[in-house]
Design an enzyme around this catalytic site. Structure first.
Site, PDB file in Angstrom:
ATOM      1  N   LYS A 237      -2.466  10.409  -7.485  1.00  0.00           N
ATOM      2  CA  LYS A 237      -2.802  10.704  -8.879  1.00  0.00           C
ATOM      3  C   LYS A 237      -4.008  11.642  -8.940  1.00  0.00           C
ATOM      4  CE  LYS A 237      -4.074   8.186 -13.057  1.00  0.00           C
ATOM      5  NZ  LYS A 237      -4.134   6.868 -13.705  1.00  0.00           N
TER       6      LYS A 237
ATOM      7  N   GLU B 229      -8.000   8.240   2.096  1.00  0.00           N
ATOM      8  CA  GLU B 229      -6.898   7.939   3.019  1.00  0.00           C
ATOM      9  C   GLU B 229      -5.811   9.008   2.912  1.00  0.00           C
ATOM     10  OE1 GLU B 229      -8.299   5.847   0.923  1.00  0.00           O
ATOM     11  OE2 GLU B 229      -8.446   3.825   1.754  1.00  0.00           O
TER      12      GLU B 229
ATOM     13  N   GLY C 246      -1.960   3.836 -11.520  1.00  0.00           N
ATOM     14  CA  GLY C 246      -1.283   3.967 -10.230  1.00  0.00           C
ATOM     15  C   GLY C 246      -0.253   2.883  -9.977  1.00  0.00           C
ATOM     16  N   ARG C 247      -0.627   1.638 -10.236  1.00  0.00           N
ATOM     17  CA  ARG C 247       0.262   0.519  -9.889  1.00  0.00           C
ATOM     18  C   ARG C 247       1.450   0.380 -10.840  1.00  0.00           C
ATOM     19  NH1 ARG C 247      -4.799  -0.587 -11.233  1.00  0.00           N
ATOM     20  NH2 ARG C 247      -5.296  -1.871 -13.048  1.00  0.00           N
TER      21      ARG C 247
ATOM     22  N   GLU D 197      -4.763  -6.203  -8.827  1.00  0.00           N
ATOM     23  CA  GLU D 197      -5.645  -5.088  -9.231  1.00  0.00           C
ATOM     24  C   GLU D 197      -5.763  -5.064 -10.758  1.00  0.00           C
ATOM     25  OE1 GLU D 197      -6.073  -1.352  -6.621  1.00  0.00           O
ATOM     26  OE2 GLU D 197      -5.015  -0.574  -8.338  1.00  0.00           O
TER      27      GLU D 197
ATOM     28  N   HIS E 205      10.651 -21.179   7.138  1.00  0.00           N
ATOM     29  CA  HIS E 205      10.305 -21.527   8.520  1.00  0.00           C
ATOM     30  C   HIS E 205       8.882 -21.093   8.855  1.00  0.00           C
ATOM     31  CE1 HIS E 205      14.435 -22.712   9.351  1.00  0.00           C
ATOM     32  NE2 HIS E 205      14.727 -21.768   8.483  1.00  0.00           N
TER      33      HIS E 205
ATOM     34  N   LYS F  46     -14.994   2.423  -2.092  1.00  0.00           N
ATOM     35  CA  LYS F  46     -14.730   3.836  -1.802  1.00  0.00           C
ATOM     36  C   LYS F  46     -16.048   4.586  -1.629  1.00  0.00           C
ATOM     37  CE  LYS F  46     -10.426   4.445  -4.432  1.00  0.00           C
ATOM     38  NZ  LYS F  46      -9.826   5.068  -5.602  1.00  0.00           N
TER      39      LYS F  46
HETATM   40  O1  F6P Z   1      -6.888   1.269  -4.977  1.00  0.00           O
HETATM   41  C1  F6P Z   1      -7.391   1.955  -6.058  1.00  0.00           C
HETATM   42  C2  F6P Z   1      -6.484   3.044  -6.519  1.00  0.00           C
HETATM   43  O2  F6P Z   1      -7.137   3.781  -7.485  1.00  0.00           O
HETATM   44  C3  F6P Z   1      -5.153   2.499  -7.036  1.00  0.00           C
HETATM   45  O3  F6P Z   1      -5.217   2.048  -8.312  1.00  0.00           O
HETATM   46  C4  F6P Z   1      -4.257   3.662  -6.830  1.00  0.00           C
HETATM   47  O4  F6P Z   1      -2.943   3.273  -6.922  1.00  0.00           O
HETATM   48  C5  F6P Z   1      -4.707   4.117  -5.464  1.00  0.00           C
HETATM   49  O5  F6P Z   1      -6.107   3.914  -5.470  1.00  0.00           O
HETATM   50  C6  F6P Z   1      -4.351   5.526  -5.084  1.00  0.00           C
HETATM   51  O6  F6P Z   1      -4.952   6.495  -5.890  1.00  0.00           O
HETATM   52  P1  F6P Z   1      -4.411   7.964  -5.937  1.00  0.00           P
HETATM   53  O7  F6P Z   1      -2.992   7.936  -6.395  1.00  0.00           O
HETATM   54  O8  F6P Z   1      -5.306   8.693  -6.888  1.00  0.00           O
HETATM   55  O9  F6P Z   1      -4.506   8.565  -4.550  1.00  0.00           O
END
Ligand code: F6P
Length: 543
Positions: free
Chosen positions: A208, A214, A269-270, A355, A386, A506
């Site tokens: 987003k 990452e 995002g979620r 979240e 199990h 972060k």
């Molecule tokens: O974990 C925090 C967060 O902002 C989530 O809400 C989101 O889905 C994820 O990081 C990834 O963010 P982005 O799509 O901006 O890379």
């Protein structure tokens, strides 16, 4: 703005008192004396049968919970979301994932502008690209067809599409292999790169913000991998596309502007898998199936918006969850899909729920004095049986569970499906009714073993029984949980659509990253534990 704290309102207090009444009952006796219990506490809606009769409730419980929902103006809050009001106050945004699957295209306005044309123009753009990839028209830099798709993203830009691609694998195009890379751990991308060929790979950078550490680290590693193969920057647009609200950053990365698939800051995002973030899903199952998925979401959105609370599946799920979380002191909630395709469903719901509702400050900025979001966890059945079911049956904790299953199998092989379903139904029955001393005696169980074999029962479950796993029914299932989470957030009076807690980690990791150099000599200013860990990493273990 409420003039009274949630715990001080009469509806809350009535539920507290009611709990003392309910805790005297056992599901054995509730079923025995109410022959209509299953009918009383179940809802049929199209292809879904939602059975909530095996819960620690009576009619009065549901009536009181609905009164609680009404006292928090739930109906009004639902309308506020659907009408695009800026309910995500701390980010000053509306929350409109429902617009992404608004299949009748009725206008939805943000600041006076109908957003539906934009939504459908992105879907059209996704359609064109997915067709080109599926029929081999999209070629890599050396003119080869695409065989591998690698979605690079994390959190909502990974869990949703990954869960759905796996859940709908039965409907997928097998010649295209889809991978998901999320972890910043180099093991993740390294192992993926070993499985694919640069000339036949398309990387989808799903972010987003297009700035998540990452994702950008993995994206740059992938870019270097492509560059080291072709030795030409001109190869990048052939092998990278972006799904993002940040078009400029994607273009700066080297992606062609026409291959940036937009979405909007009013999608959290979620809750984004029905936006362009779901492109890997469309590539996997094709445009028509993707539309079916959206229709499923839309059908559950309509059910949620238009159905009286007494028959409204997400509302009832939410209220029962509140009952356990706030009045019965349950801390966790298990999700048990009896379907291997739904393997990633619990992990997806972990982010969506935790979240969203992992908050301890109410909408007025006050510290909260009641429990909010539960710990969500789970695994598919029968595997879970199990592994951890022992604790649910005979442990000391109350663990409400959702059991999810499908009447029709997708791969009808021998008697697998009947055996699966027999286990599914047997578990909810065993959890509810347990095994008594009398029953064990009748079975001639050795006396010394009886205490160990008694299962007290009275362990609550919801059963969500769906006709068949299809794109449509999966859409309905996901939307059911999205709206459940929304309802709980309304009642707890928290903002469910921000995630400030995640931001702290972060920022701190960026600071520590700068300190992870063996030549770093400035004094470390963290706590002694963090300082020592950094020193050991930089200078090695003491001899
Ligand atoms: O974990 C925090 C967060 O902002 C989530 O809400 C989101 O889905 C994820 O990081 C990834 O963010 P982005 O799509 O901006 O890379």
């Amino acid at each position: 703005m409420y003039d009274k704290k949630l715990t001080d309102i009469k509806e809350w207090k009535e539920l507290k008192i009611h709990y003392n009444e309910i805790k005297k009952h056992h599901l054995r006796e509730l079923f025995k004396y109410d022959k209509e219990r299953s009918k009383r506490f179940s809802v049929y809606n199209e292809d879904v049968y939602f059975d909530y009769s095996k819960n620690l409730i009576i009619s009065k419980t549901i009536n009181l919970l609905i009164k609680l929902a009404n006292s928090r103006q739930l109906k009004h809050e639902i309308e506020r979301m659907f009408n695009g009001e800026k309910i995500n106050k701390t980010e000053n945004r509306p929350v409109l994932h429902i617009a992404l699957r608004n299949m009748d295209k009725k206008p939805i306005f943000i600041d006076g502008k109908d957003i539906m044309p934009e939504v459908f123009s992105v879907i059209e753009k996704m359609k064109n690209l997915s067709i080109k990839i599926r029929n081999g028209e999209w070629k890599g830099f050396s003119n080869k067809k695409i065989k591998y798709i690698v979605n690079i993203g994390i959190g909502g830009s990974d869990l949703g599409p990954k869960m759905v691609v796996k859940a709908l694998k039965y409907y997928s195009k097998r010649s295209i292999k889809i991978f998901f890379v999320s972890n910043i751990d180099s093991n993740h991308i390294s192992e993926t790169l070993k499985e694919i060929e640069p000339e036949k790979t398309l990387f989808i950078i799903a972010s987003k913000t297009f700035s998540t550490l990452e994702t950008m680290t993995n994206a740059n590693t992938a870019k270097n991998w492509i560059l080291s193969h072709y030795k030409s920057k001109r190869s990048i647009p052939f092998h990278f596309i972006a799904l993002s609200t940040n078009t400029k950053a994607a273009i700066d990365f080297g992606i062609d502007s026409k291959n940036v698939f937009e979405f909007w800051n009013w999608v959290s995002g979620r809750y984004s898998l029905t936006s362009s973030i779901g492109l890997s899903i469309m590539i996997s199952i094709g445009f028509n199936n993707f539309i079916e998925l959206l229709k499923g979401f839309h059908s559950m959105d309509n059910h949620f918006r238009n159905t009286p609370f007494e028959k409204n599946i997400p509302v009832i799920m939410a209220l029962i969850g509140i009952w356990y979380n706030n009045f019965c002191e349950a801390e966790t909630h298990a999700i048990i899909p009896y379907n291997q395709y739904l393997n990633k469903f619990p992990a997806f719901l972990q982010q969506c729920d935790m979240e969203s509702n992992g908050k301890h400050i109410d909408k007025e900025g006050n510290e909260i004095e009641y429990q909010t979001g539960p710990i969500i966890w789970g695994e598919p059945g029968t595997n879970g049986q199990h592994a951890f079911f022992q604790l649910i049956h005979q442990g000391t904790k109350l663990i409400p569970c959702d059991f999810i299953g499908f009447v029709e199998p997708l791969n009808n092989l021998g008697d697998h499906h009947k055996k699966l379903i027999a286990n599914f139904f047997a578990q909810t029955r065993a959890l509810a009714f347990g095994k008594t001393r009398e029953e064990l005696l009748k079975e001639k169980t050795p006396l010394e073993l009886i205490p160990f074999k008694i299962c007290k029962g009275n362990k609550p479950t919801n059963t969500i029984l769906i006709k068949k796993l299809t794109p449509f029914s999966l859409g309905r299932l996901i939307a059911m949980y999205e709206h459940k989470i929304f309802v709980q957030g309304v009642i707890w009076n928290i903002f469910s659509f921000d995630q400030w807690g995640v931001e702290l980690g972060k920022t701190l990791s960026n600071k520590i990253l700068a300190e992870l150099e063996d030549s770093y000599n400035n004094p470390l200013k963290h706590d002694s534990s963090t300082n020592d860990l950094i020193n050991i990493f930089n200078k090695g273990f003491p001899l």
